[in-house]
Design a protein around this motif. Structure first.
Motif, mmCIF file in Angstrom:
data_model
loop_
_atom_site.group_PDB
_atom_site.id
_atom_site.type_symbol
_atom_site.label_atom_id
_atom_site.label_comp_id
_atom_site.label_asym_id
_atom_site.label_seq_id
_atom_site.Cartn_x
_atom_site.Cartn_y
_atom_site.Cartn_z
ATOM 1 N N LYS A 115 0.823 -1.223 0.000
ATOM 2 C CA LYS A 115 0.000 0.000 0.000
ATOM 3 C C LYS A 115 0.849 1.261 0.000
ATOM 4 N N GLY A 116 2.045 1.203 0.586
ATOM 5 C CA GLY A 116 2.873 2.401 0.640
ATOM 6 C C GLY A 116 4.286 2.069 1.115
ATOM 7 N N ILE A 117 5.197 3.033 0.881
ATOM 8 C CA ILE A 117 6.598 2.844 1.287
ATOM 9 C C ILE A 117 7.025 4.092 2.060
ATOM 10 N N GLU A 118 7.750 3.899 3.144
ATOM 11 C CA GLU A 118 8.298 5.060 3.867
ATOM 12 C C GLU A 118 9.707 4.747 4.344
ATOM 13 N N LYS A 119 10.448 5.843 4.631
ATOM 14 C CA LYS A 119 11.823 5.676 5.136
ATOM 15 C C LYS A 119 11.774 5.483 6.643
ATOM 16 N N THR A 120 12.704 4.689 7.186
ATOM 17 C CA THR A 120 12.803 4.566 8.640
ATOM 18 C C THR A 120 13.992 5.420 9.095
ATOM 19 N N ARG B 165 16.368 2.449 6.413
ATOM 20 C CA ARG B 165 15.800 1.313 5.685
ATOM 21 C C ARG B 165 14.449 1.763 5.129
ATOM 22 N N LEU B 166 13.777 0.867 4.448
ATOM 23 C CA LEU B 166 12.458 1.210 3.902
ATOM 24 C C LEU B 166 11.407 0.311 4.537
ATOM 25 N N ARG B 167 10.293 0.935 4.919
ATOM 26 C CA ARG B 167 9.211 0.150 5.520
ATOM 27 C C ARG B 167 8.032 0.109 4.556
ATOM 28 N N LEU B 168 7.555 -1.104 4.266
ATOM 29 C CA LEU B 168 6.431 -1.263 3.348
ATOM 30 C C LEU B 168 5.175 -1.601 4.152
ATOM 31 N N THR B 169 4.107 -0.900 3.828
ATOM 32 C CA THR B 169 2.822 -1.215 4.462
ATOM 33 C C THR B 169 2.080 -2.151 3.511
ATOM 34 N N LEU B 170 1.574 -3.241 4.056
ATOM 35 C CA LEU B 170 0.894 -4.231 3.212
ATOM 36 C C LEU B 170 -0.600 -4.214 3.481
ATOM 37 N N ASN B 171 -1.366 -4.842 2.565
ATOM 38 C CA ASN B 171 -2.784 -5.022 2.882
ATOM 39 C C ASN B 171 -2.821 -5.903 4.131
ATOM 40 N N LYS B 172 -3.911 -6.087 4.700
ATOM 41 C CA LYS B 172 -4.053 -6.883 5.922
ATOM 42 C C LYS B 172 -3.308 -6.211 7.096
ATOM 43 N N GLY B 173 -2.948 -4.919 6.941
ATOM 44 C CA GLY B 173 -2.391 -4.138 8.038
ATOM 45 C C GLY B 173 -1.007 -4.522 8.539
#
Ligand SMILES: Cc1cc2nc3c(=O)[nH]c(=O)nc-3n(C[C@H](O)[C@H](O)[C@H](O)COP(=O)(O)OP(=O)(O)OC[C@H]3O[C@@H](n4cnc5c(N)ncnc54)[C@H](O)[C@@H]3O)c2cc1C
Length: 476
Positions: free
Chosen positions: A261-266, A270-278
């Motif tokens: 669903k989205g990507i953000e920097k930590t 590193r990169l954090r990916l948000t997935l469906n199903k939370g």
């Protein structure tokens, strides 16, 4: 252990994973995870079998001249499964004034390479033929800026070639409008031929001679005749199935039914990916191998400018409608690979491939398989038809054009929404900007057919290049 997450399990994502896990330096120990939104990997590549028929939902072949798909098939042990086109039956027709006319032998894409078949052709008027041949004397363009395919063809070969050959062929391959397409990004070969030989005709004749020589040398080696387009004996899905098995054996994890669903920097870069199903997942490198419109949404929170540039790449939707018939129910036998339909004919289909003639083994001996293309740049609204309306429309077209009135043995419809990237004028500069902005986000990579070539070989090649860049970053 460093983690690489690949978003999208189409051929580009799978090829990236394959290159990563088979690279010599892969021993450094990478965890590779593919996240695929759909229930299956493969993206547009999807084959179904039904009562002895092999139905391709998306691509039915790939070009052999670009070596990367052939090479991958061979590396995967599929060399013996490569299937050439039935070139002794190779003929393409163009619908003109309601009738099918043969595309003159020797016309490659839209460039004539043989005089006699062109002279005898009923497709192009005498004036149009003379205009085509005049191409040899037209000086090359001095202005190096991008040009639309429409303007390029009008300038070099004339308006009739654009209407009757270039436009329908391009609609069939790119589902695109030649007047908005960048010639440089969509057909770089044409620009190269003009640049190098001063004429498309002269250049194509020379290139064909080289291709034949090259093919002859290769054929002697393998004993198998190479054609310009090839497929796999059991369908294109065989490439996906083999690739998936191979990378899984090498430790790659493939999670289907998992949309990012989205990507953000930590804070620790590193990169954090948000997935469906939370859920969330962290990665040291992320490859977006999903189409540019999906990539645009994914990076919205990470880099607004990049997201906006990605959103500028346009897409068209298309559907393939395949019908099977008994041979005895056809008024006239199918003698060729199919036909294309100029927009000026005002029909509902853009093209039709006679799959069971083009390749062996696509239908039982007593039957034929016909596949039609619907939608594209100018007829996207036809994708709104429901299955019955779509089937009725295509049956009507086959009745009018081929005289087929029989009930199909079965019909398969595949809808590909926002599936065909449009390399419109300025695409090269747009992609350069996208790549510059991507580089400002360490650990982020983009690959797939949205950028450097819409076909399977280019998508594979893009994946290979991306894998090299990742390995270089992670070994720093
Ligand atoms: C009808 C049709 C016919 C074609 N015919 C040919 C042909 O004959 N020869 C040829 O060479 N090429 C052909 N092409 C083009 C060819 O299919 C493409 O070049 C190739 O399949 C592109 O692969 P890809 O991996 O870049 O993209 P895709 O196949 O689109 O794969 C991208 C994947 O990303 C997934 N995804 C998207 N968003 C997310 C998300 N947020 N999270 C997780 N996953 C996501 C999608 O579900 C998809 O599986 C055809 C295309 C179509 C549509």
């Amino acid at each position: 252990m460093k983690r690489v997450v690949i978003i999208g399990g189409g051929i580009a994502g799978l090829a990236t994973a394959y290159s990563l896990c088979t690279a010599e330096t892969a021993g450094t120990g990478l965890e590779i995870i593919i996240l695929e939104a759909k229930k299956r990997a493969g993206g547009h590549i999807q084959t179904e079998t039904e009562d002895g028929f092999i139905v391709e939902g998306g691509p039915d072949c790939f070009i052999s001249e670009k070596p990367w798909a052939m090479a991958l098939c061979r590396k995967l042990g599929l060399g013996d499964k490569l299937l050439p086109t039935n070139d002794r039956l190779r003929k393409t027709y163009v619908l003109s004034r309601g009738r099918l006319h043969e595309l003159p032998e020797g016309v490659i894409l839209m460039i004539p390479t043989k005089i006699m078949p062109l002279a005898l052709s009923t497709l192009i008027s005498t004036k149009g033929k003379l205009r085509m041949l005049l191409e040899i004397f037209i000086p090359k363009r001095k202005d190096k800026s991008d040009e639309s395919l429409g303007d390029f063809v009008r300038r070099r070969l004339g308006a009739e070639v654009l209407d009757k050959i270039a436009e329908p062929l391009v609609a069939g391959i790119h589902a695109a409008d030649p007047d908005t397409m960048s010639v440089r990004s969509s057909f770089p070969k044409f620009v190269e031929l003009e640049e190098q030989y001063g004429s498309l005709i002269r250049g194509m004749v020379r290139r064909m001679a080289q291709f034949k020589k090259h093919a002859a040398a290769k054929n002697t080696g393998s004993g198998k005749k190479m054609t310009m387009f090839v497929t796999l004996r059991d369908g294109m899905q065989e490439l996906i199935d083999t690739l998936v098995e191979e990378i899984k054996n090498k430790g790659v994890k493939i999670r289907t039914d998992t949309a990012v669903k989205g990507i953000e920097k930590t804070k620790d870069r590193r990169l954090r990916l948000t997935l469906n199903k939370g859920r969330n997942i962290l990665a040291d490198a992320v490859v977006i191998a999903a189409p540019a419109h999906a990539a645009s949404c994914l990076v919205e929170g990470l880099d607004k400018g990049l997201s906006q540039k990605l959103g500028e790449i346009a897409f068209t939707s298309t559907a393939t409608v395949t019908m099977a018939f008994k041979k005895k129910d056809l008024r006239t036998p199918l003698t060729g690979f199919g036909f294309v339909v100029p927009r000026s004919e005002g029909r509902g289909i853009m093209a039709s491939t006679w799959s069971s003639v083009k390749f062996d083994g696509r239908a039982p001996e007593d039957s034929v398989l016909i596949r039609c293309f619907v939608g594209g740049a100018k007829s996207g609204h036809l994708l709104d038809l429901n299955d019955k309306e779509m089937t009725d429309m295509v049956r009507g077209e086959l009745r009018d054009i081929l005289g087929i009135t029989a009930e199909p043995l079965f019909t398969r419809i595949f809808r590909w929404m926002k599936a065909m990237p449009q390399y419109t004028i300025g695409h090269e500069e747009r992609v350069a900007e996208i790549e510059a902005k991507t580089a400002e986000n360490p650990g982020l990579f983009l690959t797939g057919s949205s950028y450097h070539g819409i076909g399977i070989p280019d998508s594979i090649h893009g994946g290979e290049i991306t894998a090299k860049k990742i390995l270089s970053l992670l070994s720093e």
